[in-house]
Design a protein around this motif. Sequence first.
Motif, short mmCIF file in Angstrom:
data_model
loop_
_atom_site.label_atom_id
_atom_site.label_comp_id
_atom_site.label_asym_id
_atom_site.label_seq_id
_atom_site.Cartn_x
_atom_site.Cartn_y
_atom_site.Cartn_z
N GLN A 31 0.86 -1.18 0.00
CA GLN A 31 0.00 0.00 0.00
C GLN A 31 0.89 1.23 0.00
OE1 GLN A 31 -1.66 0.80 4.24
NE2 GLN A 31 -1.25 -1.41 4.21
N SER A 32 0.31 2.37 -0.34
CA SER A 32 1.08 3.62 -0.33
C SER A 32 0.79 4.48 0.89
CB SER A 32 0.78 4.43 -1.60
OG SER A 32 -0.61 4.72 -1.70
N ALA A 33 -0.22 4.11 1.67
CA ALA A 33 -0.60 4.94 2.82
C ALA A 33 0.44 4.88 3.93
CB ALA A 33 -1.95 4.48 3.36
N GLU A 34 0.58 5.99 4.64
CA GLU A 34 1.40 6.07 5.84
C GLU A 34 0.51 6.62 6.95
OE1 GLU A 34 4.98 8.21 5.15
OE2 GLU A 34 5.65 6.90 3.51
N LEU A 35 0.12 5.77 7.88
CA LEU A 35 -0.85 6.12 8.90
C LEU A 35 -0.17 6.42 10.23
CD1 LEU A 35 -3.54 3.40 8.09
CD2 LEU A 35 -3.43 5.75 7.26
N PRO A 36 -0.70 7.38 11.01
CA PRO A 36 -0.07 7.77 12.27
C PRO A 36 0.09 6.59 13.22
CG PRO A 36 -1.80 9.32 11.67
CD PRO A 36 -1.91 8.17 10.72
N GLY A 37 1.30 6.42 13.71
CA GLY A 37 1.57 5.39 14.71
C GLY A 37 1.67 3.99 14.19
N ALA A 38 1.48 3.79 12.88
CA ALA A 38 1.49 2.45 12.30
C ALA A 38 2.67 2.29 11.35
CB ALA A 38 0.18 2.19 11.56
N SER A 81 4.80 1.41 7.92
CA SER A 81 4.56 1.57 6.49
C SER A 81 5.00 0.30 5.77
CB SER A 81 5.36 2.77 5.95
OG SER A 81 4.97 3.96 6.60
N TRP A 82 4.45 0.12 4.56
CA TRP A 82 4.85 -1.03 3.77
C TRP A 82 6.22 -0.79 3.14
CZ3 TRP A 82 4.84 -1.44 -1.88
CH2 TRP A 82 5.23 -2.72 -2.31
N SER A 83 7.03 -1.83 3.14
CA SER A 83 8.34 -1.78 2.50
C SER A 83 8.38 -2.82 1.39
CB SER A 83 9.47 -2.10 3.51
OG SER A 83 9.50 -1.14 4.53
N PRO A 84 8.68 -2.40 0.13
CA PRO A 84 8.80 -3.38 -0.95
C PRO A 84 9.77 -4.49 -0.56
CG PRO A 84 8.84 -1.17 -1.85
CD PRO A 84 8.90 -1.02 -0.35
N GLY A 85 9.39 -5.70 -0.81
CA GLY A 85 10.17 -6.87 -0.41
C GLY A 85 9.57 -7.58 0.78
N ASP A 86 8.73 -6.88 1.57
CA ASP A 86 8.02 -7.56 2.66
C ASP A 86 6.97 -8.49 2.07
OD1 ASP A 86 9.45 -6.25 4.59
OD2 ASP A 86 7.91 -4.74 5.01
N GLU A 87 7.08 -9.77 2.34
CA GLU A 87 6.17 -10.73 1.73
C GLU A 87 5.34 -11.52 2.73
OE1 GLU A 87 8.21 -13.26 -1.03
OE2 GLU A 87 8.46 -11.64 -2.49
N ASP A 88 5.78 -11.66 3.95
CA ASP A 88 5.07 -12.49 4.93
C ASP A 88 3.97 -11.66 5.58
OD1 ASP A 88 4.46 -14.76 6.29
OD2 ASP A 88 6.32 -14.85 7.45
N VAL A 89 2.97 -11.27 4.77
CA VAL A 89 1.99 -10.28 5.21
C VAL A 89 0.72 -10.90 5.78
CG1 VAL A 89 2.87 -8.60 3.56
CG2 VAL A 89 0.94 -10.06 2.91
N LEU A 90 0.54 -12.19 5.65
CA LEU A 90 -0.69 -12.83 6.14
C LEU A 90 -0.46 -13.32 7.56
CD1 LEU A 90 -2.00 -14.68 2.97
CD2 LEU A 90 -2.47 -12.35 3.78
N THR A 91 -0.55 -12.37 8.49
CA THR A 91 -0.32 -12.67 9.90
C THR A 91 -1.49 -12.14 10.72
OG1 THR A 91 0.87 -10.59 10.35
CG2 THR A 91 2.18 -12.47 9.59
#
Length: 492
Positions: free
Chosen positions: A60-67, A69-79
């Motif tokens: 995603q491209s969003a950057e939310l307060p306190g959370a 951000s997505w980094s390209p290469g992160d793949e283990d996202v189903l947690t």
Amino acid sequence: MYETSAGRVRGRAPVDGVVAVLGIPYAQPPFGANRFRAPRPRTPWSGVRECTEFGPIPPQSAELPGAPSWSPGDEDVLTLNVWAPIDGNGPLPVLVWIHGGAYTFGSSAQPDFDGTALARTGLVVVTLNYRLGFEGFGHVPADACPPNRGLLDQIAALEWVRDNIAAFGGVPDNVTLAGQSAGATSAVCLMAMDGARGLFRRVIAHSAVGPVFAPVLAEQVTTRVAAAGTPVAREALAGVPPQALVRASDAVVAEYRKDPGSGQLHWDPVIYGPVADGHLLRDDPLHLIAAGAARDVDLLVCHTTEEYWLMDAVGSTCEVPTDERLHRFAADFGLPAPLVDGYRALMPGASPYDLHLAVYGDLMFGEYSSRLAEAHTAAGGRAFLSRFDRRSGGVRAWHCADVPFAFGNVDHESVRFLIGGAAPTAGDRALADRMTAAWAGFAATGDPGWAPGGGEVRVWGTPDRAAASGHWRDGAAVRALWDSYTYRPARS
């Protein structure tokens, strides 16, 4: 330490009597050979997996307060993440949370979704990540790539809960599925999907947004995304890096926003969402629920009274300076001719822009939510209706403002904007206690504290009030304006 079907996990040290076990994988990473496929079971690991930090978030491209951000290469996202009382008396009811974010952004790592306060009420709380944007909901023209992959991820997480939550002190057959906005509509879709049957007993839907997409719209969006900065044939999308599809999706959103002739998507270009594909999701869930598809599932519905003012506050609305633009908006959505004039009579002196915000908020959230509760009741189910109307001191009861209260997280700095900008008052904390207690009661026994059906509507505020206490939204006048409007899967 906890034993799961894929291996042992260890969480954080307990805080306030609650342990948090974060970033537990519930499926294989959905990339490489698994990209655009249905989720696959997680390969077991050896030893003890340290689960003290949230897992990577989906592209995603969003950057939310306190959370994070997505980094390209992160793949283990189903947690997923579990909060469990360490001294719970006996197996506890389970609440599973699906986050919102227009099916395009957000994650389970947002601070307002911290499950500690809810777990202290006697629940085991689970929050989860699922594929977003094109990865989760884009149309991929291949037999092996099903639609609604984000919903399939959510089902896989619920199956994990069924198989593993007893290890954390939860009752596998007393699960309540909850969500807000896109997460609420996801939960309502799962109510009506055969593939999710038996995985939960109750649903909490805050600000469900409708309707879902027709297949023709999903295909249209895919064609534009494939041509926007990629560019590739639709059949070659699996070879496009996730970050390129995120950029292309953002470009398509900008195109719709700039084009007044693009119909409904000009006004709020949410270009991804569940698709009424006729198989996994046979129709809009409102129609399926009205036909009795989920009459055995209890439903708790809530919406805020000023939903769309949040979009104004974050700068994501269209300019509507004139009556001409207001009527163009109404025409693009096929709204009944008298509807705008009816709102004008109820809101004397309101500008065309404020009328637009009121009508759009009710179209997307308020009226759709109310109809879900009514349809479920009419079909023989138990439905409870509530509204969030905390508006003291000029604070608006806008979209998302209710979530920190229901989770009991109003004191977290990152939610300050959502709840009006000022520090919470004693009255706000008392409201949060009442809302968390309602969720806990509903999850435990199906009783949030008021009667089901349309006879009683709980209006959350400081203080709470009856639904017929004089606010123009409380009466039948607003609902009557929508009588002749029919929700159908979106086509443009």
